[in-house]
Enzyme design. Structure first.
Site, PDB file in Angstrom:
ATOM      1  N   LYS A 130       0.875  -1.183   0.000  1.00 25.46           N
ATOM      2  CA  LYS A 130       0.000   0.000   0.000  1.00 25.46           C
ATOM      3  C   LYS A 130       0.906   1.224   0.000  1.00 25.46           C
ATOM      4  O   LYS A 130       2.012   1.181   0.534  1.00 25.46           O
ATOM      5  CB  LYS A 130      -0.886   0.030   1.256  1.00 25.46           C
ATOM      6  CG  LYS A 130      -2.124   0.865   1.092  1.00 25.46           C
ATOM      7  CD  LYS A 130      -3.225   0.064   0.418  1.00 25.46           C
ATOM      8  CE  LYS A 130      -4.443   0.881   0.090  1.00 25.46           C
ATOM      9  NZ  LYS A 130      -5.562   0.023  -0.300  1.00 25.46           N
ATOM     10  N   ASP A 170      -7.029   4.253  -4.522  1.00 23.14           N
ATOM     11  CA  ASP A 170      -7.677   4.066  -3.218  1.00 23.14           C
ATOM     12  C   ASP A 170      -8.318   5.423  -2.905  1.00 23.14           C
ATOM     13  O   ASP A 170      -8.582   6.208  -3.827  1.00 23.14           O
ATOM     14  CB  ASP A 170      -6.646   3.627  -2.157  1.00 23.14           C
ATOM     15  CG  ASP A 170      -7.313   3.114  -0.873  1.00 23.14           C
ATOM     16  OD1 ASP A 170      -7.786   1.972  -0.866  1.00 23.14           O
ATOM     17  OD2 ASP A 170      -7.381   3.871   0.122  1.00 23.14           O
TER      18      ASP A 170
END
Ligand code: NDP
Ligand code: 2IT
Length: 449
Positions: A130, A170
């Site tokens: 991430k 995201d």
């Protein structure tokens, strides 16, 4: 839980907190996995011998960097960028990029940890990662967003690649930002590869990627309800958020005959008791994706209630699907949902319920679809975007939707296999153990590296 497992869990969490101080979200994500995995390891000591849980809670590496950019007034600005490369045990690092003013290393470590198990559940060859920045896209001009994305990727490009690490979107990173980042990457490496997913359709993107997370969450919910002899038709549903995941969750719910009565953003919640229609959803998509407005405008336009500063959870419902952000359902919210007769909570967002809330769902015996299972459809179609890029071919919408439904049904099967407790299915346990096994077996096989 056996007393010896509880001791082991306490000891493990003590060490984790000592090594990672001031990172409560990371602690929370690890705790929720360790709760299920520690008793499992007791009966399967090979994973203990290989120290799999200890290895999986230490990211392979973390890159932290400064991002300089220039705003429209000519001021020099600086933000912080991150990429947490958690595990490449089963494939190249893979996971989204978040731009939000509250992004911290803690948040990205929790997300990269979760991503590793989620990607394992999809059955596709993707490791976990991430990244992101504390850059706040709100109120920024098109030019400012473009310049920031370019400067962010100017550094990140040295650490990613189609066989190394493949970012995606995201919170705060949609197709606009992905495209700017892809443009910068391509410019730097002089190669057209699938080094980032969520691209535009004319330059390597995949059909259904935009819809995949929301559609996938509803497919999992549908599997859960059917498995328990129920269905979605006419169910009253609360959805939070109004971004990518929320919009396509609502779209699929409407298509399958449910009545969605709320959406929200960080300023407040709209309550449309008759149910959001296809026409109203189209209006909201234009508001959010083109005009980049606030959800309050929906209440003004359609003369429905707006609760400023509130989340949807006080409104009575049968199903709740949080699609905004982490820890958006606190203990009191979870209690309110249960008291109002909610029978299922399925998590479109990552870790939207605080730990005590999850305990309450499980105690009450409602259907609980944890995020690593429920929102895996997005990264699954990202994985299939990588496949299509490698083949230099594009699959049809029907083909991809069929594959998405197949992957979500398979995730449901894995949850049932590992989460069956008497007559009930503990989907949290099922998802944790199935995701863990996929990664753990690869780590064992590859030796102590
Ligand atoms: P978007 O940026 O498109 O939308 C985010 C939505 O959540 C907006 O409505 C936003 O409101 C709201 N929100 C964000 N932060 C907060 C906050 N701190 N408090 C209240 N509301 C907030 O993001 P996505 O829809 O892509 O992501 C939503 C969730 O789904 C995240 O948890 C993400 O990690 C998860 N997810 C996303 C996937 C994807 O494919 N995009 C895949 C799997 C999971 P506002 O506009 O006011 O900020
Ligand atoms: O949380 C997630 O799964 C995502 N943001 C999507 C990641 C991806 O690589 O598509």
């Amino acid at each position: 839980m056996l007393a010896s497992d509880q001791d082991r869990l306490n000891c493990f969490m003590h060490g984790l907190k000592r090594r990672n101080p001031h990172q409560p979200e990371f602690h929370q994500a690890v705790y929720e996995v360790a709760l299920d995995v520690i008793p499992y390891i007791r009966d399967h000591p090979i994973y203990d011998r290989h120290r799999i849980l200890e290895r999986l809670t230490e990211p392979d590496r973390i890159v932290i960097f400064r991002v300089n950019w220039e705003d429209d007034q000519g001021n020099f600005r600086a933000n912080r960028g991150y990429r947490v490369q958690q595990s490449n045990a089963i494939g190249p690092y893979k996971g989204g990029i978040r731009f939000h003013k509250q992004v911290s290393l803690d948040t990205l470590k929790f997300l990269a940890f979760e991503q590793t198990f989620k990607n394992g559940l999809t059955g596709l060859p993707m490791g976990g990662a991430k990244g992101g920045s504390d850059f706040n896209p709100k109120g920024k001009s098109e030019g400012e967003v473009m310049r920031f994305c370019q400067r962010f990727m100017a550094v990140l490009a040295h650490h990613i690649g189609p066989n190394t690490d493949v970012p995606a979107g995201d919170i705060g990173v949609g197709s606009r930002e992905v495209s700017y980042m892809f443009g910068q990457y391509k410019h730097m490496v002089n190669q057209f590869t699938g080094a980032i997913t969520g691209k535009g359709l004319s330059f390597g993107g995949s059909l259904i990627r935009t819809e995949a997370t929301g559609y996938g969450a509803v497919y999992l919910l549908d599997n859960m309800l059917r498995h328990h002899g129920d269905g979605l038709e006419n169910k009253t549903v609360l959805v939070s958020g109004s971004g990518n995941v929320a919009q396509y969750t609502v779209e699929k719910l409407i298509e399958l005959g449910a009545r969605v009565i709320s959406m929200s953003d960080s300023s407040g919640t709209i309550h449309d008791p008759a149910g959001i229609t296809t026409e109203r959803l189209a209006w909201l998509k234009e508001l959010k994706n083109v005009r980049r407005g606030r959800v309050q405008a929906y209440a003004d336009e359609f003369k429905v209630a707006y609760y400023p500063g509130k989340r949807p959870w006080q409104i009575p419902c049968e199903i709740a699907i949080p699609c905004a952000t982490q820890n958006e359902i606190n203990t009191e919210d979870a209690r309110t949902l249960l008291n109002n007769g909610c029978l299922a909570v399925v998590e479109g967002a990552n870790m939207p319920t605080i730990q005590e809330g999850v305990d309450l769902y499980l105690e009450a015996g409602i259907l609980y679809g944890p995020s690593k299972a429920a929102n895996a459809g997005g990264v699954a179609i990202s994985g299939l975007e990588m496949t299509q890029n490698s083949m230099r071919l594009s699959w049809s919408r029907e083909e991809l939707d069929r594959r998405l439904q197949g992957i979500m049904a398979d995730i449901h099967r894995q949850c049932v296999k590992h989460g069956q407790e008497g007559k009930r299915v503990n989907y949290r346990k099922g998802a944790n153990i199935a995701g863990f096994l996929r990664v753990a077996d690869a780590l064992v096989a590859c030796g102590n590296i």
